[in-house]
Design an enzyme around this catalytic site. Structure first.
Site, PDB file in Angstrom:
ATOM      1  N   CYS A  20     -44.762 -28.494   2.758  1.00  0.00           N
ATOM      2  CA  CYS A  20     -45.871 -29.380   3.939  1.00  0.00           C
ATOM      3  C   CYS A  20     -46.538 -27.396   4.548  1.00  0.00           C
ATOM      4  O   CYS A  20     -47.784 -27.391   4.444  1.00  0.00           O
ATOM      5  CB  CYS A  20     -45.717 -30.473   4.569  1.00  0.00           C
ATOM      6  SG  CYS A  20     -44.282 -29.982   5.742  1.00  0.00           S
TER       7      CYS A  20
ATOM      8  N   HIS B 186     -42.298 -30.697   9.855  1.00  0.00           N
ATOM      9  CA  HIS B 186     -43.650 -30.981   8.651  1.00  0.00           C
ATOM     10  C   HIS B 186     -44.705 -30.876   9.467  1.00  0.00           C
ATOM     11  O   HIS B 186     -44.637 -31.205  10.475  1.00  0.00           O
ATOM     12  CB  HIS B 186     -43.110 -32.648   7.957  1.00  0.00           C
ATOM     13  CG  HIS B 186     -44.276 -33.669   7.863  1.00  0.00           C
ATOM     14  ND1 HIS B 186     -44.891 -32.956   6.594  1.00  0.00           N
ATOM     15  CD2 HIS B 186     -45.152 -33.551   8.468  1.00  0.00           C
ATOM     16  CE1 HIS B 186     -45.708 -33.550   6.542  1.00  0.00           C
ATOM     17  NE2 HIS B 186     -46.006 -34.146   7.252  1.00  0.00           N
TER      18      HIS B 186
END
Length: 156
Positions: free
Chosen positions: A91, A13
Site C-alpha cells: 500500500c 498502512h
C-alpha cells in the site's frame, strides 16, 4: 497513515486523500482485478486491524479531477490485486507512486521503512513466509494480505 495501535509504530498502512476520497492499494487473488480501491478518508479498511494515526500533507494538489482520474486509471493497471507484495509492492508503494504522479513529491520515508529494511537486508522472503505469502513477488502473485497487512494477521 494508519498503524496497528493508532500511534507511532514500525509498520504502517497508507492511502492518499484527493478531492475528499482516500485511495489505497491492497492485495487479493482475483486475476486481473485492480488492487486499488477508495474509501472515506481516515476510516480504516473494514476488517483490517488498522487504526487511523495521522494525516501527512505531501504537497498542495495542482491537478484537476480529470487529471487525477487519468492518473488513477494508469496506476490501476500497475497495481493489480495479484501484484501485491508485502515487501516490494504494498500500500505504501502505491501511495508513493500516486504522490509522485500527482505532485512529484514523496511520502515520508518512515511510512514504508519496514519494507525498505526488509529489502535492503534481503529478508523479504522471511517476511513473506511469515505472512503466508509464498515466493518472490511477481505480476501474478498470490498475496491475499491486502490492506490488513501485518496487523490483521496478528503479527503486530
Amino acid at each position: 497513515v494508519y498503524s496497528p495501535t493508532g500511534g507511532q509504530h514500525m509498520i504502517y498502512h497508507s492511502g492518499v486523500e484527493v478531492h475528499g476520497v482516500e485511495y489505497l492499494f491492497g492485495g487479493g487473488t482475483a486475476t486481473g482485478a485492480t488492487g486499488v480501491s477508495l474509501q472515506k478518508p481516515k476510516v480504516p479498511p473494514p476488517g483490517s486491524g488498522w487504526t487511523f494515526y495521522q494525516s501527512v500533507e505531501v504537497a498542495p494538489l495542482q491537478k484537476t479531477r480529470g487529471e487525477v482520474e487519468t492518473i488513477l486509471r494508469e496506476l490501476k493497471m500497475d497495481f493489480s490485486a495479484g501484484s501485491y507484495d508485502l515487501v516490494s509492492k504494498n500500500c505504501n508503494h502505491f501511495s508513493e507512486a500516486f504522490c509522485q504522479r500527482l505532485c512529484s513529491k514523496s511520502i515520508p520515508t518512515w511510512v514504508n521503512a519496514a519494507a525498505a529494511v526488509g529489502n535492503s537486508l534481503g529478508i523479504g522472503g522471511l517476511i513473506r513466509s511469515a505472512m503466508g505469502q509464498s515466493g518472490a513477488p511477481s505480476a501474478g502473485g498470490k498475496a491475499d494480505i491486502g490492506a490488513g497487512g501485518l496487523a490483521s494477521a496478528g503479527m503486530m
